[in-house]
Design an enzyme around this catalytic site. Structure first.
Site, mmCIF file in Angstrom:
data_model
loop_
_atom_site.group_PDB
_atom_site.id
_atom_site.type_symbol
_atom_site.label_atom_id
_atom_site.label_comp_id
_atom_site.label_asym_id
_atom_site.label_seq_id
_atom_site.Cartn_x
_atom_site.Cartn_y
_atom_site.Cartn_z
ATOM 1 N N CYS A 12 -3.288 4.685 9.853
ATOM 2 C CA CYS A 12 -2.148 4.242 10.162
ATOM 3 C C CYS A 12 -1.115 4.970 11.291
ATOM 4 O O CYS A 12 0.024 4.726 11.337
ATOM 5 C CB CYS A 12 -1.071 3.864 8.902
ATOM 6 S SG CYS A 12 -1.789 2.789 7.737
ATOM 7 N N CYS A 69 0.836 -1.274 -0.051
ATOM 8 C CA CYS A 69 0.060 0.144 0.071
ATOM 9 C C CYS A 69 0.835 1.091 -0.226
ATOM 10 O O CYS A 69 0.463 2.348 -0.542
ATOM 11 C CB CYS A 69 -1.054 -0.176 1.439
ATOM 12 S SG CYS A 69 -2.149 1.369 1.296
ATOM 13 N N CYS A 70 1.883 1.289 0.798
ATOM 14 C CA CYS A 70 2.900 2.382 0.826
ATOM 15 C C CYS A 70 3.455 2.643 -0.455
ATOM 16 O O CYS A 70 3.767 3.716 -0.971
ATOM 17 C CB CYS A 70 3.849 2.284 1.802
ATOM 18 S SG CYS A 70 3.430 2.575 3.578
ATOM 19 N N CYS A 103 7.947 3.641 5.402
ATOM 20 C CA CYS A 103 7.105 3.460 4.341
ATOM 21 C C CYS A 103 7.797 3.293 2.929
ATOM 22 O O CYS A 103 7.064 2.963 1.978
ATOM 23 C CB CYS A 103 6.145 4.671 4.342
ATOM 24 S SG CYS A 103 7.242 6.388 3.961
#
Ligand code: SF4
Length: 235
Positions: free
Chosen positions: A199, A113-114, A224
Site C-alpha cells: 500500500c 484490512c487496516c 488507516c
C-alpha cells in the site's frame, strides 16, 4: 552539522513535554511505526523518558526495509519496543474471502484490512493506558491540518499527544542527521511516508508527501483508522 537555535528550542520543548506526559499520564505509550518522525521520538524517549512505553504494530505486511530498521533499533536502544501482531483468525478469514490483495478492490475492503491489521492491535496496545503519543505532524496531509499537540481520542477513550505537531520536514531530518539516528532506507528512495509494502509506493517530485500511501484512493480517505477522531468500525 550543527543545529539551529530554533530547532534546539523545539527539541528542548519536546523533551519537556515528553517528561510532563510521562509524569502526568502514567501508564503512557508511544506508537512507533518506524517513519522518520517516529525515529526522532524514539531517540528522545529512549534518552530522556524511560517511563514512556514504546510499542509497534507489526501488520505482517511491512517492507523488508522496515524490518531491517526494527532490528537496528532494537540493537541500538535495547529491548524497548513491544510488538503487537494481528489476531490470526480475522486475517485468515479475510485471506479466504478476499485474497491477499483484496484491499485494492474498494475503500471498504482496504479499511477492513487496516482494521484487522492495525486498529484492533492498536486497541490492545492501548488497553489500560491513560495516554498515547504519536509522531504526527500538521503539514503531513490534508487530513491532519486541524491536529493539535493534545487532543482527546474519542475512539480509544484516552488522551493523545502529538509532540512533533509543529516540526517541519527539515527539522526532522536535521535532528536525524545531527544525532545519527537510524532511519528507514526507503526514505532515500523517494518514500517520505512508509506503511505496509503493498500500500506504499515512491512519489515523484512535487507530489504530496503522502501521495504514495494508498495511491489508488482520494486524499480525503487516506487514513488507516489509527488517527481519526472517532473510529468507524467497517462492516
Ligand atoms: Fe492492509 Fe494495506 Fe492497511 Fe496494511 S496498509 S493493513 S496491507 S490495507
Amino acid at each position: 552539522m550543527s543545529l539551529t537555535p530554533e530547532l534546539q528550542q523545539k527539541i528542548e520543548a519536546t523533551q519537556a513535554l515528553l517528561r510532563d506526559i510521562g509524569q502526568s499520564y502514567p501508564p503512557v505509550a508511544f506508537a512507533n511505526s518506524f517513519g522518520a518522525e517516529d525515529m526522532v521520538l524514539t531517540d528522545l524517549i529512549c534518552k530522556h523518558t524511560p517511563n514512556i512505553e514504546i510499542f509497534t504494530l507489526d501488520t505482517g505486511r511491512l517492507p523488508a526495509e522496515t524490518y531491517t530498521l526494527m532490528q537496528e533499533t532494537l540493537q541500538r536502544y535495547g529491548q524497548r519496543i513491544v510488538p503487537y501482531f494481528p489476531e490470526h483468525q480475522p486475517v485468515e478469514q479475510y485471506l479466504r474471502e478476499q485474497g491477499p490483495n483484496g484491499f485494492y478492490e474498494s475503500v471498504e475492503l482496504r479499511k477492513r484490512c487496516c482494521y484487522i491489521r492495525k486498529v484492533e492491535p492498536l486497541k490492545r496496545a492501548l488497553q489500560g493506558k491513560k495516554a498515547w503519543i504519536t509522531g504526527l505532524r500538521r503539514e503531513q496531509a490534508p487530513t491532519r491540518t486541524d491536529l493539535s499537540v493534545k487532543e482527546w481520542d474519542e475512539g480509544n477513550g484516552l488522551q493523545k499527544f502529538n509532540p512533533l505537531i509543529d516540526w517541519s520536514h527539515q527539522d526532522v531530518w536535521d535532528y536525524i542527521h545531527h544525532f545519527e539516528v537510524p532511519y528507514n532506507a526507503l526514505h532515500d528512495q523517494h518514500y517520505p511516508s512508509i506503511g505496509c509494502a503493498p500500500c506504499t509506493r515512491a512519489i515523484s517530485v512535487g507530489e504530496d508527501i503522502r501521495a504514495g500511501r494508498w495511491w489508488w484512493e482520494n486524499p480525503e480517505s487516506k487514513e488507516c483508522g489509527l488517527h481519526v477522531k472517532k473510529i468507524a468500525v467497517p462492516a
